[in-house]
Design an enzyme around this catalytic site. Structure first.
Site, PDB file in Angstrom:
ATOM      1  N   THR A  29      59.079  -5.113  11.645  1.00  0.00           N
ATOM      2  CA  THR A  29      58.859  -5.828  12.900  1.00  0.00           C
ATOM      3  C   THR A  29      57.786  -5.087  13.703  1.00  0.00           C
ATOM      4  O   THR A  29      57.057  -4.279  13.168  1.00  0.00           O
ATOM      5  CB  THR A  29      60.173  -5.995  13.693  1.00  0.00           C
ATOM      6  OG1 THR A  29      59.946  -6.902  14.790  1.00  0.00           O
ATOM      7  CG2 THR A  29      60.688  -4.681  14.261  1.00  0.00           C
ATOM      8  N   ASN A  30      57.672  -5.395  15.021  1.00  0.00           N
ATOM      9  CA  ASN A  30      56.693  -4.680  15.864  1.00  0.00           C
ATOM     10  C   ASN A  30      57.278  -4.501  17.253  1.00  0.00           C
ATOM     11  O   ASN A  30      58.399  -4.920  17.523  1.00  0.00           O
ATOM     12  CB  ASN A  30      55.364  -5.458  15.876  1.00  0.00           C
ATOM     13  CG  ASN A  30      55.539  -6.860  16.429  1.00  0.00           C
ATOM     14  OD1 ASN A  30      55.901  -7.031  17.589  1.00  0.00           O
ATOM     15  ND2 ASN A  30      55.331  -7.867  15.594  1.00  0.00           N
ATOM     16  N   HIS A  31      56.478  -3.908  18.164  1.00  0.00           N
ATOM     17  CA  HIS A  31      57.020  -3.485  19.455  1.00  0.00           C
ATOM     18  C   HIS A  31      57.098  -4.585  20.501  1.00  0.00           C
ATOM     19  O   HIS A  31      57.421  -4.308  21.649  1.00  0.00           O
ATOM     20  CB  HIS A  31      56.166  -2.339  20.023  1.00  0.00           C
ATOM     21  CG  HIS A  31      56.164  -1.114  19.159  1.00  0.00           C
ATOM     22  ND1 HIS A  31      57.286  -0.350  18.947  1.00  0.00           N
ATOM     23  CD2 HIS A  31      55.184  -0.544  18.421  1.00  0.00           C
ATOM     24  CE1 HIS A  31      56.994   0.649  18.127  1.00  0.00           C
ATOM     25  NE2 HIS A  31      55.724   0.563  17.798  1.00  0.00           N
ATOM     26  N   SER A  32      56.767  -5.817  20.146  1.00  0.00           N
ATOM     27  CA  SER A  32      56.773  -6.869  21.162  1.00  0.00           C
ATOM     28  C   SER A  32      58.183  -7.098  21.722  1.00  0.00           C
ATOM     29  O   SER A  32      59.142  -7.246  20.980  1.00  0.00           O
ATOM     30  CB  SER A  32      56.256  -8.176  20.555  1.00  0.00           C
ATOM     31  OG  SER A  32      56.423  -9.237  21.481  1.00  0.00           O
ATOM     32  N   ALA A  96      53.782 -11.853  18.810  1.00  0.00           N
ATOM     33  CA  ALA A  96      53.191 -10.879  17.872  1.00  0.00           C
ATOM     34  C   ALA A  96      53.726 -11.232  16.501  1.00  0.00           C
ATOM     35  O   ALA A  96      54.758 -10.724  16.054  1.00  0.00           O
ATOM     36  CB  ALA A  96      53.587  -9.470  18.267  1.00  0.00           C
TER      37      ALA A  96
END
Ligand code: PMT
Length: 223
Positions: A29-32, A96
């Site tokens: 995943t990512n930091h969004s 994102a």
């Protein structure tokens, strides 16, 4: 300016990260956090719009009056966006979305072995690109999350994706980008000089973006 400039308009907004499964235990995943997209949804609703928010995993409360569709993977996001796209007047893609996902998803937890684990990743569908190809009456707004050459990359996306506007943010700038309550964006659109906003709350940033869209959309309609 009418009190509710987006009255009668259908606004489709994407927010948050996507989650791409590796095995039943692990994912990419990512930091969004979703804050930017949820702020856009909240402010658009206040301006009178009928808002559909397609959101990846987020702990944020859904803004009052906003219809929220929750998704996990880039593929789910793609399916839901294409479902709501035809009836939208304005589309703002702040999510994102993963560009890559594991080529294989293991049904069982991948067990530890000696030596390195190598995973092959494949491209996900570029939803913004797809919308640029299908665009008819919709006003299409993309985001650009960059770490360098902000305006160059933003104008490049504007052309390549056939977007009407790109909101660029430099993720390395203090107070901008992922998870912060603030953002620092540059609004880029065809035949206009880039409009640099200062560090503002994400709600204030959202308001400015929406005001800019209303202004340009009205220009478009009167062309
Ligand atoms: O959610 P927050 O914590 O508030 O953080 C806000 C944010 C940093 C996520 C937001 O301001 C932002 O920059 N969103 C775009 C993040 C991103 O994926 O940017 P990108 O340059 O990789 O993608 C460009 C555009 O293509 C974006 O509109 C994205 O939604 C879209 N995209 C990307 C990949 C993909 N497979 N399909 C897409 O449609």
């Amino acid at each position: 300016e009418p009190e509710q400039p987006l009255k009668g308009k259908k606004v489709l907004i994407t927010a948050g990260p996507t989650k791409e499964k590796i095995d039943p235990v692990r994912y990419l995943t990512n930091h969004s956090s979703g804050k930017m997209g949820y702020a856009l949804a909240e402010e658009a609703e206040k301006m009178g719009a009928e808002v559909v928010l397609i959101s990846g995993p987020s702990t944020l409360p859904v803004p009052t009056g906003v219809k929220c569709i929750s998704i996990e993977t880039a593929e789910n996001m793609y399916e839901q966006v294409l479902k709501y796209f035809p009836s939208a007047d304005i589309v703002i893609k702040s999510a994102a979305v993963a560009d890559y996902r594991p080529k294989q998803t293991s049904q069982q937890k991948i067990k530890k072995k000696d030596g390195n684990l190598i995973l092959e990743f494949e491209r996900t569908k570029d939803i913004l690109m797809e919308l640029g190809k299908r665009k008819e009456h919709q006003y299409l707004v993309g985001f650009a999350a960059e770490t360098e050459k902000l305006e160059e990359h933003a104008y490049g996306k504007l052309e390549r994706k056939n977007a009407d506007m790109i909101i660029a943010n430099d993720l390395t700038a203090k107070g901008a980008g992922f998870s912060a309550d603030t953002n620092i964006v540059t609004i880029v659109q065809k035949n206009h000089r880039p409009k640099k906003l200062p560090l503002l709350s994400k709600n204030e940033t959202a308001k400015r973006i929406l005001e800019e869209i209303v202004k340009n959309r009205t220009e478009e309609d009167h062309k």
